[in-house]
Enzyme design. Sequence first.
Site, PDB file in Angstrom:
ATOM      1  N   ASP A  46       0.860  -1.198   0.000  1.00  0.00           N
ATOM      2  CA  ASP A  46       0.000   0.000   0.000  1.00  0.00           C
ATOM      3  C   ASP A  46       0.892   1.243   0.000  1.00  0.00           C
ATOM      4  O   ASP A  46       2.036   1.192   0.462  1.00  0.00           O
ATOM      5  CB  ASP A  46      -0.886   0.017   1.257  1.00  0.00           C
ATOM      6  CG  ASP A  46      -2.198   0.763   1.034  1.00  0.00           C
ATOM      7  OD1 ASP A  46      -3.269   0.126   1.086  1.00  0.00           O
ATOM      8  OD2 ASP A  46      -2.162   1.987   0.810  1.00  0.00           O
ATOM      9  N   ASP A  76       4.193   1.897  -4.312  1.00  0.00           N
ATOM     10  CA  ASP A  76       3.174   2.451  -5.210  1.00  0.00           C
ATOM     11  C   ASP A  76       3.032   1.515  -6.410  1.00  0.00           C
ATOM     12  O   ASP A  76       4.049   1.151  -7.024  1.00  0.00           O
ATOM     13  CB  ASP A  76       3.647   3.846  -5.658  1.00  0.00           C
ATOM     14  CG  ASP A  76       2.546   4.634  -6.336  1.00  0.00           C
ATOM     15  OD1 ASP A  76       1.779   4.035  -7.126  1.00  0.00           O
ATOM     16  OD2 ASP A  76       2.457   5.848  -6.076  1.00  0.00           O
ATOM     17  N   TYR A 164     -13.735   7.179 -13.321  1.00  0.00           N
ATOM     18  CA  TYR A 164     -13.529   6.005 -12.458  1.00  0.00           C
ATOM     19  C   TYR A 164     -14.149   4.760 -13.097  1.00  0.00           C
ATOM     20  O   TYR A 164     -13.501   3.707 -13.186  1.00  0.00           O
ATOM     21  CB  TYR A 164     -14.149   6.259 -11.074  1.00  0.00           C
ATOM     22  CG  TYR A 164     -14.208   5.015 -10.204  1.00  0.00           C
ATOM     23  CD1 TYR A 164     -13.048   4.490  -9.632  1.00  0.00           C
ATOM     24  CD2 TYR A 164     -15.415   4.361  -9.959  1.00  0.00           C
ATOM     25  CE1 TYR A 164     -13.104   3.344  -8.842  1.00  0.00           C
ATOM     26  CE2 TYR A 164     -15.478   3.225  -9.181  1.00  0.00           C
ATOM     27  CZ  TYR A 164     -14.315   2.713  -8.616  1.00  0.00           C
ATOM     28  OH  TYR A 164     -14.371   1.580  -7.848  1.00  0.00           O
TER      29      TYR A 164
HETATM   30  N1  LIG Z   1     -15.857  -0.315  -0.938  1.00  0.00           N
HETATM   31  C1  LIG Z   1     -16.724  -0.516  -1.926  1.00  0.00           C
HETATM   32  O1  LIG Z   1     -17.963  -0.544  -1.697  1.00  0.00           O
HETATM   33  C2  LIG Z   1     -16.230  -0.747  -3.345  1.00  0.00           C
HETATM   34  C3  LIG Z   1     -17.187  -0.849  -4.380  1.00  0.00           C
HETATM   35  C4  LIG Z   1     -16.727  -1.065  -5.682  1.00  0.00           C
HETATM   36  C5  LIG Z   1     -15.378  -1.211  -5.940  1.00  0.00           C
HETATM   37  N2  LIG Z   1     -14.477  -1.072  -4.913  1.00  0.00           N
HETATM   38  C6  LIG Z   1     -13.050  -1.232  -5.241  1.00  0.00           C
HETATM   39  O2  LIG Z   1     -12.474  -2.070  -4.250  1.00  0.00           O
HETATM   40  C7  LIG Z   1     -11.106  -1.722  -4.037  1.00  0.00           C
HETATM   41  C8  LIG Z   1     -10.855  -1.471  -2.559  1.00  0.00           C
HETATM   42  O3  LIG Z   1     -11.703  -0.417  -2.147  1.00  0.00           O
HETATM   43  P1  LIG Z   1     -11.809   0.069  -0.628  1.00  0.00           P
HETATM   44  O4  LIG Z   1     -13.217   0.430  -0.381  1.00  0.00           O
HETATM   45  O5  LIG Z   1     -11.126  -0.902   0.253  1.00  0.00           O
HETATM   46  O6  LIG Z   1     -10.994   1.435  -0.737  1.00  0.00           O
HETATM   47  P2  LIG Z   1      -9.788   1.950   0.160  1.00  0.00           P
HETATM   48  O7  LIG Z   1      -9.521   3.346  -0.316  1.00  0.00           O
HETATM   49  O8  LIG Z   1     -10.072   1.739   1.598  1.00  0.00           O
HETATM   50  O9  LIG Z   1      -8.599   0.989  -0.274  1.00  0.00           O
HETATM   51  C9  LIG Z   1      -7.783   1.214  -1.410  1.00  0.00           C
HETATM   52  C10 LIG Z   1      -6.345   1.068  -0.948  1.00  0.00           C
HETATM   53  O10 LIG Z   1      -5.481   1.174  -2.091  1.00  0.00           O
HETATM   54  C11 LIG Z   1      -4.373   1.963  -1.717  1.00  0.00           C
HETATM   55  N3  LIG Z   1      -3.818   2.571  -2.927  1.00  0.00           N
HETATM   56  C12 LIG Z   1      -4.405   3.486  -3.735  1.00  0.00           C
HETATM   57  N4  LIG Z   1      -3.567   3.838  -4.727  1.00  0.00           N
HETATM   58  C13 LIG Z   1      -2.428   3.113  -4.536  1.00  0.00           C
HETATM   59  C14 LIG Z   1      -1.204   3.040  -5.240  1.00  0.00           C
HETATM   60  N5  LIG Z   1      -0.963   3.810  -6.327  1.00  0.00           N
HETATM   61  N6  LIG Z   1      -0.262   2.195  -4.798  1.00  0.00           N
HETATM   62  C15 LIG Z   1      -0.478   1.436  -3.688  1.00  0.00           C
HETATM   63  N7  LIG Z   1      -1.620   1.474  -2.977  1.00  0.00           N
HETATM   64  C16 LIG Z   1      -2.585   2.307  -3.397  1.00  0.00           C
HETATM   65  C17 LIG Z   1      -4.941   2.993  -0.752  1.00  0.00           C
HETATM   66  O11 LIG Z   1      -3.970   3.607   0.068  1.00  0.00           O
HETATM   67  C18 LIG Z   1      -5.935   2.152   0.033  1.00  0.00           C
HETATM   68  O12 LIG Z   1      -5.342   1.567   1.166  1.00  0.00           O
HETATM   69  C19 LIG Z   1     -10.840  -0.523  -4.936  1.00  0.00           C
HETATM   70  O13 LIG Z   1     -10.258  -1.004  -6.130  1.00  0.00           O
HETATM   71  C20 LIG Z   1     -12.227   0.034  -5.219  1.00  0.00           C
HETATM   72  O14 LIG Z   1     -12.277   0.736  -6.436  1.00  0.00           O
HETATM   73  C21 LIG Z   1     -14.866  -0.848  -3.631  1.00  0.00           C
END
Ligand SMILES: NC(=O)c1ccc[n+]([C@@H]2O[C@H](COP(=O)([O-])OP(=O)(O)OC[C@H]3O[C@@H](n4cnc5c(N)ncnc54)[C@H](O)[C@@H]3O)[C@@H](O)[C@H]2O)c1
Length: 358
Positions: A46, A76, A164
């Site tokens: 992360d 990253d 997105y």
């Molecule tokens: N939570 C939901 O209801 C939901 C719904 C649809 C899709 N998603 C997808 O599920 C995944 C997880 O979502 P979440 O809700 O846990 O979000 P979140 O923001 O809590 O988790 C995403 C994580 O990715 C990390 N991250 C972002 N860019 C990065 C990079 N360049 N390098 C390394 N780490 C990076 C962030 O720091 C974060 O910890 C995402 O891909 C999101 O698009 C989530």
Amino acid sequence: MNPYNERRTALRKTPRRWLVTGAAGFIGSNLVSALLELDQHVLGLDNFVTGHRHNLDAIRLGAGGRAANFEFVEADICDLDACRRACEGIDFVLHQAALGSVPWSVADPLESNRTNVDGFLNMLVAARDAGVKRMVYASSSAVYGDDPAESKVEAQTGRLLSPYAASKAIDECYGQAFYCTYGFESIGLRYFNVFGPRQDPNGAYAAVIPRWIAELLEGKACTIYGDGLTSRDFCLVDNVVQANILSALAPKAALTPGVFNVAVGERTTLNGLYGAIRSSLAKTTPEVGTLEPLYEGFRLGDIRHSLADISAAKASLGYSPTTDLQADLDSVIGWYIADYESRPHRPHPPLPSGRRGE
Ligand SMILES: NC(=O)c1ccc[n+]([C@@H]2O[C@H](COP(=O)([O-])OP(=O)(O)OC[C@H]3O[C@@H](n4cnc5c(N)ncnc54)[C@H](O)[C@@H]3O)[C@@H](O)[C@H]2O)c1
């Protein structure tokens, strides 16, 4: 034995090495915890752009003696070399890292593309070259865009309504292309509205749940935009964990078409959600039981209904989600309350029964 239990038993017998990207985020951290519980070896990655170090602490604390099976690298996914190093010796990648905010993508489509598309492609290349068996990745219900179908089926999507949504749709194209071109296996999971422990109250999805919980605990009336009949398919994060593990180990037939809805397949109106949250909270905070919501006009751009058809995930993966929203909320309400109470500037304690805040 149901397929999920079968898979878990098999994993316990033969532990694998997993890379979870986005491990400090909401869904990623829940995945890591579930894998450690199954005696797996997990590398988390992360860059903390939206994730939190306290989620890593919670993982380690919850894992007890198994915490030794967890390693973490701050990196990253836009850095291909870092992705390559992370993929060394890995059996399965669960790729969650992304910028999940629609408004963010609207404000900065280049950054959204850099992380969600370039970063995704880096992970595919790194995983392919390292000989990873399969990559399971987070897609989104956003790919359905303006598809008018009442219940969304994987093969039919509409126009994409945000950068997105476009980024997630492109990821699915790359996943498919890597299978057809290089035979590299991947499965995309279209999450609907996920909720549960470690959900960021300021996060991009289902933030309505932590927001309403906070407002009710403050004795305030929650606002429902529209008539309250707007509906969503709210899904406990445990179901998302289940779908990821099943996808990693699914038979090859699941690779075509390679994308699945992950939800509960039940419609919950905002009125229904409000009632369920209020009755969950009222068990420990009876004062909230009489608080009524306020209704305001519909918000521009809000989708009226979002419901998943999950029959493909059931048939191909053996997916079998929990379906009782009230029970699911009851099971996680304690976490939401503790999280709310741990926040620095809690405005004021609950108002006496029957009074409404502003
Ligand atoms: N939570 C939901 O209801 C939901 C719904 C649809 C899709 N998603 C997808 O599920 C995944 C997880 O979502 P979440 O809700 O846990 O979000 P979140 O923001 O809590 O988790 C995403 C994580 O990715 C990390 N991250 C972002 N860019 C990065 C990079 N360049 N390098 C390394 N780490 C990076 C962030 O720091 C974060 O910890 C995402 O891909 C999101 O698009 C989530």
